[in-house]
Design a protein around this motif. Structure first.
Motif, PDB file in Angstrom:
ATOM      1  N   TYR A  31       0.802  -1.217   0.000  1.00 17.79           N
ATOM      2  CA  TYR A  31       0.000   0.000   0.000  1.00 17.79           C
ATOM      3  C   TYR A  31       0.839   1.274   0.000  1.00 17.79           C
ATOM      4  O   TYR A  31       0.282   2.368  -0.127  1.00 17.79           O
ATOM      5  CB  TYR A  31      -0.921   0.031   1.212  1.00 17.79           C
ATOM      6  CG  TYR A  31      -1.986  -1.035   1.214  1.00 17.79           C
ATOM      7  CD1 TYR A  31      -2.323  -1.710   2.384  1.00 17.79           C
ATOM      8  CD2 TYR A  31      -2.661  -1.369   0.054  1.00 17.79           C
ATOM      9  CE1 TYR A  31      -3.301  -2.690   2.385  1.00 17.79           C
ATOM     10  CE2 TYR A  31      -3.638  -2.347   0.041  1.00 17.79           C
ATOM     11  CZ  TYR A  31      -3.961  -2.998   1.223  1.00 17.79           C
ATOM     12  OH  TYR A  31      -4.924  -3.971   1.218  1.00 17.79           O
ATOM     13  N   TYR A  32       2.153   1.164   0.120  1.00 12.59           N
ATOM     14  CA  TYR A  32       2.970   2.348   0.397  1.00 12.59           C
ATOM     15  C   TYR A  32       4.060   2.567  -0.640  1.00 12.59           C
ATOM     16  O   TYR A  32       4.577   1.637  -1.251  1.00 12.59           O
ATOM     17  CB  TYR A  32       3.588   2.234   1.779  1.00 12.59           C
ATOM     18  CG  TYR A  32       2.552   2.082   2.860  1.00 12.59           C
ATOM     19  CD1 TYR A  32       2.351   0.864   3.496  1.00 12.59           C
ATOM     20  CD2 TYR A  32       1.731   3.141   3.218  1.00 12.59           C
ATOM     21  CE1 TYR A  32       1.390   0.711   4.469  1.00 12.59           C
ATOM     22  CE2 TYR A  32       0.762   2.996   4.185  1.00 12.59           C
ATOM     23  CZ  TYR A  32       0.590   1.779   4.809  1.00 12.59           C
ATOM     24  OH  TYR A  32      -0.380   1.628   5.760  1.00 12.59           O
ATOM     25  N   GLY A  33       4.406   3.826  -0.812  1.00 13.95           N
ATOM     26  CA  GLY A  33       5.539   4.159  -1.651  1.00 13.95           C
ATOM     27  C   GLY A  33       6.846   3.704  -1.018  1.00 13.95           C
ATOM     28  O   GLY A  33       6.987   3.690   0.202  1.00 13.95           O
ATOM     29  N   SER A  52       5.756   4.118  -6.654  1.00 12.57           N
ATOM     30  CA  SER A  52       4.438   4.086  -6.021  1.00 12.57           C
ATOM     31  C   SER A  52       4.070   2.673  -5.602  1.00 12.57           C
ATOM     32  O   SER A  52       4.752   1.706  -5.935  1.00 12.57           O
ATOM     33  CB  SER A  52       3.390   4.643  -6.984  1.00 12.57           C
ATOM     34  OG  SER A  52       3.315   3.828  -8.146  1.00 12.57           O
ATOM     35  N   SER A  53       2.956   2.560  -4.893  1.00  6.81           N
ATOM     36  CA  SER A  53       2.575   1.268  -4.330  1.00  6.81           C
ATOM     37  C   SER A  53       2.376   0.197  -5.399  1.00  6.81           C
ATOM     38  O   SER A  53       2.767  -0.953  -5.217  1.00  6.81           O
ATOM     39  CB  SER A  53       1.288   1.421  -3.516  1.00  6.81           C
ATOM     40  OG  SER A  53       0.229   1.850  -4.353  1.00  6.81           O
ATOM     41  N   SER A  54       1.805   0.581  -6.521  1.00  3.63           N
ATOM     42  CA  SER A  54       1.549  -0.385  -7.597  1.00  3.63           C
ATOM     43  C   SER A  54       2.725  -0.543  -8.538  1.00  3.63           C
ATOM     44  O   SER A  54       2.750  -1.454  -9.368  1.00  3.63           O
ATOM     45  CB  SER A  54       0.335   0.058  -8.410  1.00  3.63           C
ATOM     46  OG  SER A  54       0.642   1.238  -9.132  1.00  3.63           O
ATOM     47  N   ASN A  74       5.517  -6.875  -5.099  1.00  7.29           N
ATOM     48  CA  ASN A  74       4.658  -6.850  -3.917  1.00  7.29           C
ATOM     49  C   ASN A  74       4.348  -8.258  -3.396  1.00  7.29           C
ATOM     50  O   ASN A  74       3.924  -8.405  -2.251  1.00  7.29           O
ATOM     51  CB  ASN A  74       3.368  -6.097  -4.216  1.00  7.29           C
ATOM     52  CG  ASN A  74       3.590  -4.594  -4.311  1.00  7.29           C
ATOM     53  OD1 ASN A  74       4.626  -4.079  -3.861  1.00  7.29           O
ATOM     54  ND2 ASN A  74       2.641  -3.882  -4.892  1.00  7.29           N
ATOM     55  N   ASP A 102       0.960   6.317  -0.188  1.00 11.87           N
ATOM     56  CA  ASP A 102       1.325   5.976  -1.552  1.00 11.87           C
ATOM     57  C   ASP A 102       1.856   7.237  -2.219  1.00 11.87           C
ATOM     58  O   ASP A 102       1.098   8.091  -2.659  1.00 11.87           O
ATOM     59  CB  ASP A 102       0.109   5.438  -2.302  1.00 11.87           C
ATOM     60  CG  ASP A 102       0.460   4.977  -3.709  1.00 11.87           C
ATOM     61  OD1 ASP A 102      -0.479   4.685  -4.476  1.00 11.87           O
ATOM     62  OD2 ASP A 102       1.660   4.905  -4.033  1.00 11.87           O
TER      63      ASP A 102
END
Length: 122
Positions: A31-33, A52-54, A74, A102
Motif C-alpha cells: 500500500y505504500y511508496g 508508487s505502491s503499484s 509486492n 502511496d
C-alpha cells in the motif's frame, strides 16, 4: 513499524552494474511508496529514486535518470534498485526507505533501513 533490510551492495568498476534489494516486513508493504536514498562521505543524504505502491509511477534524481531503475515485487515485499553505467560519484551508503502513504515525493519518506555500501572504482 516497518523493518527494512538492504542487500546487494559491494565494489564495482566504473561502467559496471549492481542490483540492490530491500526486503520489507512489519506492515502492509503493497500500500505504500518505497524509495532509495544515498549518503556519500561528508555529504548529506540525498534522494535517488522512488516508486508508487503499484509500481506504476516512478521518480528519479537527475543524476541517476537513465542509468538507475527502481522496481518492486509486492508478492515478495521487496523493492529493487538496478544500477547501470555506474560512476565513481555513485559511491555512497544506499538506504531503502518507506513512506506512510502511496507517494513518490522524496520528503514523504521517514522509515529507513540500515544501509548498504556501494563503492565504484575508477
Amino acid at each position: 513499524q516497518v523493518q527494512l533490510v538492504e542487500s546487494g551492495g559491494g565494489l564495482v568498476q566504473a561502467g559496471g552494474s549492481l542490483r540492490l534489494s530491500c526486503a520489507a516486513s512489519g506492515r502492509t508493504f503493497r500500500y505504500y511508496g518505497m524509495g532509495w536514498f544515498r549518503q556519500a562521505p561528508g555529504k548529506e543524504r540525498e534522494f535517488v529514486a522512488a516508486i508508487s505502491s503499484s509500481g506504476g509511477r516512478t521518480n528519479y534524481a537527475v543524476s541517476v535518470k537513465g542509468r538507475f531503475s527502481i522496481s518492486r515485487d509486492n508478492t515478495k515485499n521487496t523493492v529493487y534498485l538496478q544500477m547501470n553505467s555506474m560512476k565513481p560519484e555513485d559511491t555512497a551508503v544506499y538506504y531503502c526507505a518507506a513512506a506512510g502513504i502511496d507517494t513518490i515525493t522524496p520528503s514523504n519518506f521517514g522509515s529507513w533501513g540500515q544501509g548498504t555500501q556501494v563503492t565504484v572504482s575508477s
